[in-house]
Design a protein around this motif. Sequence first.
Motif, PDB file in Angstrom:
ATOM      1  N   SER A  17      -7.106  -2.534  12.182  1.00 48.94           N
ATOM      2  CA  SER A  17      -6.467  -2.754  13.018  1.00 48.94           C
ATOM      3  C   SER A  17      -5.060  -2.858  13.228  1.00 48.94           C
ATOM      4  CB  SER A  17      -6.828  -3.628  14.470  1.00 48.94           C
ATOM      5  OG  SER A  17      -8.318  -3.561  14.677  1.00 48.94           O
ATOM      6  N   ARG A  18      -4.747  -3.516  11.698  1.00 48.76           N
ATOM      7  CA  ARG A  18      -3.620  -3.808  11.595  1.00 48.76           C
ATOM      8  C   ARG A  18      -2.437  -2.225  11.253  1.00 48.76           C
ATOM      9  NH1 ARG A  18      -4.046  -8.813   8.375  1.00 48.76           N
ATOM     10  NH2 ARG A  18      -6.519  -8.202   8.288  1.00 48.76           N
ATOM     11  N   LEU A  19      -3.492  -2.492   9.777  1.00 50.10           N
ATOM     12  CA  LEU A  19      -3.110  -0.445   9.766  1.00 50.10           C
ATOM     13  C   LEU A  19      -2.818   0.429  10.675  1.00 50.10           C
ATOM     14  CD1 LEU A  19      -5.774  -0.120   6.543  1.00 50.10           C
ATOM     15  CD2 LEU A  19      -3.643  -1.037   6.382  1.00 50.10           C
ATOM     16  N   ASN A  20      -3.510   0.061  11.990  1.00 45.13           N
ATOM     17  CA  ASN A  20      -2.964   1.380  12.541  1.00 45.13           C
ATOM     18  C   ASN A  20      -2.120   0.777  12.927  1.00 45.13           C
ATOM     19  OD1 ASN A  20      -4.100   3.751  13.709  1.00 45.13           O
ATOM     20  ND2 ASN A  20      -4.397   2.312  16.228  1.00 45.13           N
ATOM     21  N   THR A  21      -1.408  -0.566  13.537  1.00 45.15           N
ATOM     22  CA  THR A  21      -0.174  -0.644  14.108  1.00 45.15           C
ATOM     23  C   THR A  21       0.744   0.047  13.188  1.00 45.15           C
ATOM     24  OG1 THR A  21      -1.604  -3.017  14.940  1.00 45.15           O
ATOM     25  CG2 THR A  21       0.336  -3.602  14.201  1.00 45.15           C
ATOM     26  N   VAL A  22       0.953  -0.358  11.664  1.00 44.27           N
ATOM     27  CA  VAL A  22       1.816  -0.289  11.245  1.00 44.27           C
ATOM     28  C   VAL A  22       1.937   1.505  11.160  1.00 44.27           C
ATOM     29  CG1 VAL A  22       2.887  -0.392   8.735  1.00 44.27           C
ATOM     30  CG2 VAL A  22       1.748  -2.430   9.213  1.00 44.27           C
ATOM     31  N   PHE A  23       0.923   2.083  10.999  1.00 42.65           N
ATOM     32  CA  PHE A  23       1.003   3.504  11.273  1.00 42.65           C
ATOM     33  C   PHE A  23       1.212   3.998  12.261  1.00 42.65           C
ATOM     34  CE2 PHE A  23      -0.557   7.666  12.293  1.00 42.65           C
ATOM     35  CZ  PHE A  23      -0.150   8.171  11.233  1.00 42.65           C
ATOM     36  N   MET A  24       0.820   3.305  13.637  1.00 44.03           N
ATOM     37  CA  MET A  24       1.633   3.744  15.075  1.00 44.03           C
ATOM     38  C   MET A  24       2.718   3.039  15.398  1.00 44.03           C
ATOM     39  SD  MET A  24      -0.851   5.831  15.911  1.00 44.03           S
ATOM     40  CE  MET A  24      -0.167   6.217  17.742  1.00 44.03           C
ATOM     41  N   CYS A  25       3.201   2.469  14.590  1.00 43.33           N
ATOM     42  CA  CYS A  25       4.417   1.728  15.181  1.00 43.33           C
ATOM     43  C   CYS A  25       6.154   2.719  14.335  1.00 43.33           C
ATOM     44  CB  CYS A  25       5.215   0.431  14.796  1.00 43.33           C
ATOM     45  SG  CYS A  25       4.078  -1.132  15.511  1.00 43.33           S
ATOM     46  N   SER A  26       4.919   2.638  13.106  1.00 46.56           N
ATOM     47  CA  SER A  26       6.023   3.687  12.326  1.00 46.56           C
ATOM     48  C   SER A  26       6.229   5.320  12.974  1.00 46.56           C
ATOM     49  CB  SER A  26       5.473   4.476  11.125  1.00 46.56           C
ATOM     50  OG  SER A  26       5.426   3.160  10.197  1.00 46.56           O
ATOM     51  N   TYR A  27       5.199   5.717  13.867  1.00 48.12           N
ATOM     52  CA  TYR A  27       4.676   6.825  14.017  1.00 48.12           C
ATOM     53  C   TYR A  27       5.896   6.915  15.349  1.00 48.12           C
ATOM     54  CZ  TYR A  27       2.397  11.125  16.421  1.00 48.12           C
ATOM     55  OH  TYR A  27       2.015  12.051  16.663  1.00 48.12           O
ATOM     56  N   PHE A  28       6.309   6.286  16.387  1.00 46.55           N
ATOM     57  CA  PHE A  28       6.564   5.979  18.106  1.00 46.55           C
ATOM     58  C   PHE A  28       7.918   5.587  17.581  1.00 46.55           C
ATOM     59  CE2 PHE A  28       2.788   5.269  19.132  1.00 46.55           C
ATOM     60  CZ  PHE A  28       3.030   6.052  21.395  1.00 46.55           C
ATOM     61  N   ILE A  29       8.639   4.615  16.487  1.00 44.11           N
ATOM     62  CA  ILE A  29       9.909   4.635  15.586  1.00 44.11           C
ATOM     63  C   ILE A  29      10.186   6.187  15.066  1.00 44.11           C
ATOM     64  CG2 ILE A  29      11.200   3.884  13.914  1.00 44.11           C
ATOM     65  CD1 ILE A  29       9.093   1.594  13.959  1.00 44.11           C
ATOM     66  N   GLU A  82       0.859  -1.283   0.175  1.00 45.15           N
ATOM     67  CA  GLU A  82      -0.398  -0.019   0.239  1.00 45.15           C
ATOM     68  C   GLU A  82       1.547   1.226  -0.111  1.00 45.15           C
ATOM     69  OE1 GLU A  82      -2.686   0.062  -0.530  1.00 45.15           O
ATOM     70  OE2 GLU A  82      -4.028  -1.863   0.151  1.00 45.15           O
ATOM     71  N   ARG A  83       0.687   1.819  -0.762  1.00 45.04           N
ATOM     72  CA  ARG A  83       1.399   3.252  -1.366  1.00 45.04           C
ATOM     73  C   ARG A  83       1.089   4.273  -0.778  1.00 45.04           C
ATOM     74  NH1 ARG A  83       1.213   7.933  -3.467  1.00 45.04           N
ATOM     75  NH2 ARG A  83       3.534   8.282  -4.742  1.00 45.04           N
ATOM     76  N   GLU A  84      -0.222   4.013   0.042  1.00 42.75           N
ATOM     77  CA  GLU A  84      -0.755   5.765   0.719  1.00 42.75           C
ATOM     78  C   GLU A  84      -0.411   5.126   1.823  1.00 42.75           C
ATOM     79  OE1 GLU A  84      -2.350   7.660  -0.370  1.00 42.75           O
ATOM     80  OE2 GLU A  84      -2.100   7.294  -2.542  1.00 42.75           O
ATOM     81  N   LEU A  85      -0.040   3.660   2.200  1.00 42.77           N
ATOM     82  CA  LEU A  85       0.130   3.069   3.629  1.00 42.77           C
ATOM     83  C   LEU A  85       1.448   4.035   4.044  1.00 42.77           C
ATOM     84  CD1 LEU A  85      -0.574   2.634   6.264  1.00 42.77           C
ATOM     85  CD2 LEU A  85       0.669   0.141   5.793  1.00 42.77           C
ATOM     86  N   ARG A  86       2.094   3.438   3.086  1.00 38.96           N
ATOM     87  CA  ARG A  86       3.588   4.404   3.417  1.00 38.96           C
ATOM     88  C   ARG A  86       3.986   5.250   3.575  1.00 38.96           C
ATOM     89  NH1 ARG A  86       4.699   0.313  -1.092  1.00 38.96           N
ATOM     90  NH2 ARG A  86       5.260   2.080  -2.846  1.00 38.96           N
ATOM     91  N   LEU A  87       3.047   6.387   2.915  1.00 39.02           N
ATOM     92  CA  LEU A  87       3.669   7.758   2.627  1.00 39.02           C
ATOM     93  C   LEU A  87       2.652   8.527   4.080  1.00 39.02           C
ATOM     94  CD1 LEU A  87       3.597  10.297   1.640  1.00 39.02           C
ATOM     95  CD2 LEU A  87       1.058  10.310   1.001  1.00 39.02           C
ATOM     96  N   SER A  88       1.051   7.690   4.738  1.00 33.26           N
ATOM     97  CA  SER A  88       1.497   8.139   5.935  1.00 33.26           C
ATOM     98  C   SER A  88       2.144   7.798   6.616  1.00 33.26           C
ATOM     99  CB  SER A  88       0.150   7.332   5.925  1.00 33.26           C
ATOM    100  OG  SER A  88      -1.279   7.670   5.255  1.00 33.26           O
ATOM    101  N   CYS A  89       3.093   6.810   6.886  1.00 35.16           N
ATOM    102  CA  CYS A  89       3.557   6.338   7.806  1.00 35.16           C
ATOM    103  C   CYS A  89       5.429   7.171   8.042  1.00 35.16           C
ATOM    104  CB  CYS A  89       4.333   4.720   7.679  1.00 35.16           C
ATOM    105  SG  CYS A  89       3.157   3.734   8.481  1.00 35.16           S
ATOM    106  N   PHE A  90       5.371   7.495   6.352  1.00 37.71           N
ATOM    107  CA  PHE A  90       6.862   8.444   6.416  1.00 37.71           C
ATOM    108  C   PHE A  90       6.524   9.806   6.876  1.00 37.71           C
ATOM    109  CE2 PHE A  90       8.268   5.287   3.387  1.00 37.71           C
ATOM    110  CZ  PHE A  90       9.018   5.180   3.758  1.00 37.71           C
ATOM    111  N   CYS A  91       5.274  10.245   6.403  1.00 35.81           N
ATOM    112  CA  CYS A  91       4.912  12.155   6.707  1.00 35.81           C
ATOM    113  C   CYS A  91       4.977  11.698   8.174  1.00 35.81           C
ATOM    114  CB  CYS A  91       4.067  12.161   5.872  1.00 35.81           C
ATOM    115  SG  CYS A  91       3.811  12.150   4.969  1.00 35.81           S
ATOM    116  N   GLY A  92       4.476  10.620   9.223  1.00 36.91           N
ATOM    117  CA  GLY A  92       3.567  10.461  10.665  1.00 36.91           C
ATOM    118  C   GLY A  92       5.045  10.643  11.395  1.00 36.91           C
ATOM    119  N   ALA A  93       5.743   9.904  11.220  1.00 32.80           N
ATOM    120  CA  ALA A  93       6.897   9.698  11.605  1.00 32.80           C
ATOM    121  C   ALA A  93       8.081  10.849  11.484  1.00 32.80           C
ATOM    122  CB  ALA A  93       7.845   8.482  10.688  1.00 32.80           C
TER     123      ALA A  93
END
Length: 395
Positions: free
Chosen positions: A331-343, A206-217
Amino acid sequence: MGTPKTSYFALAFFCAFSVANIYYNQPMLELFAKDFGVDEKQAGSVAMFVQLAYAAGLVFFVPLGDRMKRRRLLIILLGANVVASAVASFSQTIGQLITINIVIGMTSVGAQIIIPMVSLMATPEQRGRAVATVMSGLMAGVLFGRILSGIVGEHFGWRAMYIVAAMLDLVLLIMIPRLLPDNSFINKPIPYCTLLKSLVGYFIKERELRLSCFCGAMMFGSFSALWGGLAFLLALPPYRFGSDIVGSFGFAGMAGIIATPYIGKLADRYSFRTIVLAGGVLALLGFGAVYFSHHYLIALIVGIILLDIGGRASLVGNQLRALALSEDARSRLNTVFMCSYFIGGAIGTRIGAEISIVYGWFGIALMGIILSCLVILLNVKERRPAKNLKFDCKS
């Protein structure tokens, strides 16, 4: 038919005191050191391990929200947290306290199970507002958890605070059946190992998930960099502030708490990309103000307020963009995003402390400006139609 607004505020209350469990210990570290006869480094290990345990809980427990009834999962986790908090009050060594706090940390992830569920409970036109309302509770828990434990620990001792925490958890347990239906969005059973493997799969696919993860982090990392270096910078001339004054700057977080529901309303009207862009611009302005903090204290205060509101906008926009990708895997999408966020936050804190010592206010401001510009550029380049970023009941 949508869920009553009062239910969202109740869920925000749930999230607040759920996440507060991992912050109660921080004001009481000195009390741990005195009671157990250990140094500050050993006492500080309690805070470190509970944070690491929370991250582990995100990975190992939150994905179960896509496999089993979420109401049942919350009851199990919260029940374990009640027992662990009560047991913590009887700890006789720092090692015992650390071990029990690992359990507390891993079972304090209820908020990250609630948030994806709220996105399903709300009607499509209210989802942004609903998620933002619950998120404001999450942020309030970080602030009020520290305040509550500081007061209770100072006047009644740290053991009393763990008893209070257990009692608050019992209140949350009573709330769960009233707030959530028994069939709360159970999906088809998925093997646990498949759930864990899918975390990596979603990130790759999911490209949108990676974008959210990188921007959030990057956004959380830049904000954490400021806080990582703030104590060092304010201890220097011309301020020479102590830790008590430094900690009081945390009250600027009230601005983000107040703004979050309004950010959610905007997320219901505009694309998630627009909300993230607005957050990036506010962060850019905030770090511009931080640049002048060496000479003007008001510039730091204004900068922190802008950064907090911008950070909330980024969090709401990026998280909603991630959750919109799949109804069955939120739940899994939220897990990936929040883990990236806290990292991102952890890396930012570490880098911020080092930059502040070598380059001072200029270094922190420059790092924040660069990361804010990257977030803006990434989202300006994103040209997918806004409708693809909105929630779809059939997704």
